[in-house]
Design a protein around this motif. Structure first.
Motif, short mmCIF file in Angstrom:
data_model
loop_
_atom_site.label_atom_id
_atom_site.label_comp_id
_atom_site.label_asym_id
_atom_site.label_seq_id
_atom_site.Cartn_x
_atom_site.Cartn_y
_atom_site.Cartn_z
N GLY A 9 98.93 116.21 18.34
CA GLY A 9 99.67 115.41 17.29
C GLY A 9 99.80 116.62 16.23
O GLY A 9 99.08 117.54 16.79
N GLY A 10 100.17 116.80 15.29
CA GLY A 10 100.03 117.24 14.28
C GLY A 10 100.92 117.01 12.81
O GLY A 10 101.44 116.63 12.60
N LEU A 11 100.71 118.49 11.65
CA LEU A 11 101.93 118.53 10.52
C LEU A 11 102.85 119.16 11.30
O LEU A 11 102.65 120.49 12.07
N VAL A 12 104.65 118.56 10.70
CA VAL A 12 105.54 119.63 11.42
C VAL A 12 106.38 119.25 10.09
O VAL A 12 106.20 118.33 9.87
N ARG A 19 105.20 117.07 20.87
CA ARG A 19 105.50 116.69 22.12
C ARG A 19 103.86 115.87 22.20
O ARG A 19 102.75 116.56 22.31
N LEU A 20 103.65 114.87 22.58
CA LEU A 20 102.55 113.81 22.65
C LEU A 20 102.11 113.75 23.85
O LEU A 20 102.86 113.56 24.96
N SER A 21 100.58 113.78 24.77
CA SER A 21 100.47 113.44 25.82
C SER A 21 98.98 112.70 25.48
O SER A 21 99.07 112.58 24.87
N CYS A 22 99.70 111.64 26.86
CA CYS A 22 98.43 111.21 26.82
C CYS A 22 97.73 110.97 28.38
O CYS A 22 98.73 110.60 29.30
N ALA A 23 96.66 110.98 28.77
CA ALA A 23 95.86 110.99 29.69
C ALA A 23 94.93 110.03 30.02
O ALA A 23 94.33 109.40 29.21
N GLU A 85 109.47 109.08 7.59
CA GLU A 85 109.54 108.21 7.54
C GLU A 85 108.58 108.19 9.97
O GLU A 85 108.25 107.00 10.28
N ASP A 86 109.16 109.19 9.80
CA ASP A 86 108.01 108.75 11.76
C ASP A 86 106.09 109.73 11.68
O ASP A 86 105.88 108.96 11.90
N THR A 87 106.01 109.47 10.28
CA THR A 87 104.48 109.70 10.22
C THR A 87 103.89 108.64 10.03
O THR A 87 103.79 107.35 9.92
N ALA A 88 102.84 108.57 11.22
CA ALA A 88 102.02 107.61 11.52
C ALA A 88 100.88 107.95 12.33
O ALA A 88 100.82 109.45 12.70
N VAL A 89 100.60 107.29 12.66
CA VAL A 89 99.22 107.41 13.76
C VAL A 89 99.59 106.78 15.49
O VAL A 89 99.82 105.64 14.75
N TYR A 90 99.43 107.58 15.74
CA TYR A 90 100.75 107.13 17.12
C TYR A 90 99.21 107.07 18.10
O TYR A 90 98.68 107.53 18.39
N TYR A 91 99.14 106.29 19.11
CA TYR A 91 98.38 105.19 20.25
C TYR A 91 99.21 105.00 21.18
O TYR A 91 100.43 105.06 21.43
N THR A 109 96.89 109.38 17.79
CA THR A 109 96.58 111.19 17.04
C THR A 109 97.49 111.00 15.62
O THR A 109 98.51 110.47 16.13
N GLN A 110 96.98 112.07 15.00
CA GLN A 110 97.86 111.45 13.61
C GLN A 110 98.95 112.68 14.17
O GLN A 110 99.20 113.39 14.09
N VAL A 111 100.45 111.73 13.52
CA VAL A 111 101.92 112.40 13.05
C VAL A 111 101.89 112.74 12.02
O VAL A 111 101.96 111.82 11.30
N THR A 112 102.07 113.57 10.76
CA THR A 112 102.86 114.09 9.80
C THR A 112 104.01 114.64 9.45
O THR A 112 103.96 115.78 10.08
#
Length: 115
Positions: A9-12, A19-23, A85-91, A109-112
């Protein structure tokens, strides 16, 4: 106990990509489905994208054509053409069904998306 760990996540800026990854702590194929949810401030958590054990994917309408979910050693969410509008915490989410449904969640993870 299943553990899911998100990263990426992060600021963009609007129009950018992340790109988000989930392990997971066990094989991804032990889950019936895996997916990504998001929760914006003041809103309910919503499904963004999911992939089944067999590889079938589905997306919420607002991200179709912009986001892609994939699965190899991790479950990734490629997010392009990002909007405010995609700004959110992604789970990250993983589902097992052994008679009963059991959901597992990452910490988020926060996406802003902001200029």
């Amino acid at each position: 106990q299943v553990q899911l760990v998100e990263s990426g996540g992060g600021l963009v800026q609007p129009g950018g990509s992340l790109r988000l990854s989930c392990a997971a702590s066990e094989s991804l194929y032990s889950f019936k489905t895996m997916g990504w949810y998001r929760q914006a401030a003041g809103k309910q958590r919503e499904l963004v994208a999911a992939i089944t054990r067999g590889g079938t994917t589905n997306y919420t309408d607002s991200v179709k054509g912009r986001f892609t979910i994939s699965r190899e050693s991790t479950v990734d969410l490629q997010m392009n053409s990002l909007k405010a509008e995609d700004t959110a915490v992604y789970y990250c989410n993983a589902v097992k069904i052994n008679g009963l449904r059991r959901d597992y969640w990452g910490q988020g993870t926060q996406v802003t998306v902001s200029s």
